[in-house]
Design a protein around this motif. Sequence first.
Motif, PDB file in Angstrom:
ATOM      1  N   GLN A 137       0.820  -1.206   0.000  1.00  0.00           N
ATOM      2  CA  GLN A 137       0.000   0.000   0.000  1.00  0.00           C
ATOM      3  C   GLN A 137       0.858   1.261   0.000  1.00  0.00           C
ATOM      4  O   GLN A 137       0.585   2.210  -0.728  1.00  0.00           O
ATOM      5  CB  GLN A 137      -0.952  -0.004   1.191  1.00  0.00           C
ATOM      6  CG  GLN A 137      -1.955  -1.153   1.201  1.00  0.00           C
ATOM      7  CD  GLN A 137      -2.766  -1.264  -0.069  1.00  0.00           C
ATOM      8  OE1 GLN A 137      -2.620  -2.233  -0.793  1.00  0.00           O
ATOM      9  NE2 GLN A 137      -3.610  -0.299  -0.345  1.00  0.00           N
ATOM     10  N   LEU A 138       1.896   1.272   0.824  1.00  0.00           N
ATOM     11  CA  LEU A 138       2.781   2.443   0.866  1.00  0.00           C
ATOM     12  C   LEU A 138       3.515   2.617  -0.457  1.00  0.00           C
ATOM     13  O   LEU A 138       3.662   3.737  -0.944  1.00  0.00           O
ATOM     14  CB  LEU A 138       3.772   2.322   2.023  1.00  0.00           C
ATOM     15  CG  LEU A 138       3.166   2.489   3.412  1.00  0.00           C
ATOM     16  CD1 LEU A 138       4.171   2.097   4.492  1.00  0.00           C
ATOM     17  CD2 LEU A 138       2.677   3.911   3.631  1.00  0.00           C
ATOM     18  N   ALA A 139       3.970   1.508  -1.044  1.00  0.00           N
ATOM     19  CA  ALA A 139       4.640   1.593  -2.349  1.00  0.00           C
ATOM     20  C   ALA A 139       3.684   2.147  -3.400  1.00  0.00           C
ATOM     21  O   ALA A 139       4.065   3.024  -4.194  1.00  0.00           O
ATOM     22  CB  ALA A 139       5.163   0.223  -2.762  1.00  0.00           C
ATOM     23  N   GLY A 140       2.466   1.654  -3.414  1.00  0.00           N
ATOM     24  CA  GLY A 140       1.478   2.154  -4.372  1.00  0.00           C
ATOM     25  C   GLY A 140       1.236   3.642  -4.209  1.00  0.00           C
ATOM     26  O   GLY A 140       1.180   4.390  -5.188  1.00  0.00           O
ATOM     27  N   TYR A 141       1.123   4.068  -2.972  1.00  0.00           N
ATOM     28  CA  TYR A 141       0.906   5.497  -2.707  1.00  0.00           C
ATOM     29  C   TYR A 141       2.103   6.330  -3.153  1.00  0.00           C
ATOM     30  O   TYR A 141       1.952   7.355  -3.819  1.00  0.00           O
ATOM     31  CB  TYR A 141       0.638   5.727  -1.218  1.00  0.00           C
ATOM     32  CG  TYR A 141       0.645   7.183  -0.858  1.00  0.00           C
ATOM     33  CD1 TYR A 141      -0.410   8.005  -1.231  1.00  0.00           C
ATOM     34  CD2 TYR A 141       1.713   7.749  -0.184  1.00  0.00           C
ATOM     35  CE1 TYR A 141      -0.406   9.367  -0.932  1.00  0.00           C
ATOM     36  CE2 TYR A 141       1.727   9.089   0.127  1.00  0.00           C
ATOM     37  CZ  TYR A 141       0.673   9.898  -0.253  1.00  0.00           C
ATOM     38  OH  TYR A 141       0.693  11.237   0.043  1.00  0.00           O
ATOM     39  N   ILE A 142       3.301   5.881  -2.786  1.00  0.00           N
ATOM     40  CA  ILE A 142       4.503   6.655  -3.115  1.00  0.00           C
ATOM     41  C   ILE A 142       4.712   6.734  -4.625  1.00  0.00           C
ATOM     42  O   ILE A 142       5.053   7.791  -5.155  1.00  0.00           O
ATOM     43  CB  ILE A 142       5.729   6.075  -2.394  1.00  0.00           C
ATOM     44  CG1 ILE A 142       5.630   6.364  -0.890  1.00  0.00           C
ATOM     45  CG2 ILE A 142       7.022   6.643  -2.960  1.00  0.00           C
ATOM     46  CD1 ILE A 142       6.657   5.654  -0.037  1.00  0.00           C
TER      47      ILE A 142
END
Length: 86
Positions: free
Chosen positions: A40-45
């Motif tokens: 999720q964090l990778a997708g957001y970043i």
Amino acid sequence: MSNLDKTMIFRPDQESDLLLEIIEKVIPALKEQGYDPSRQLAGYIVTGESNYITSAHNARATMAKIDRLTAVEQILNDYLKLKGLS
């Protein structure tokens, strides 16, 4: 007088502390909702799409407090230090 009235000096350690504080709030919210925090964090970043971060526990608004490029730089810097490459 508020902090906005003063000239601020950029200190990478302060950015690192802010990122850690934010991540420590966002990860539990993602886990609670059944999401894989890394994905999720990778997708957001990568995309900047806030829907990758749950709104539970105000995690989405909290994550928006840090610039994505700053987050990438800090994460990469910390990783390189951990691996002894910087």
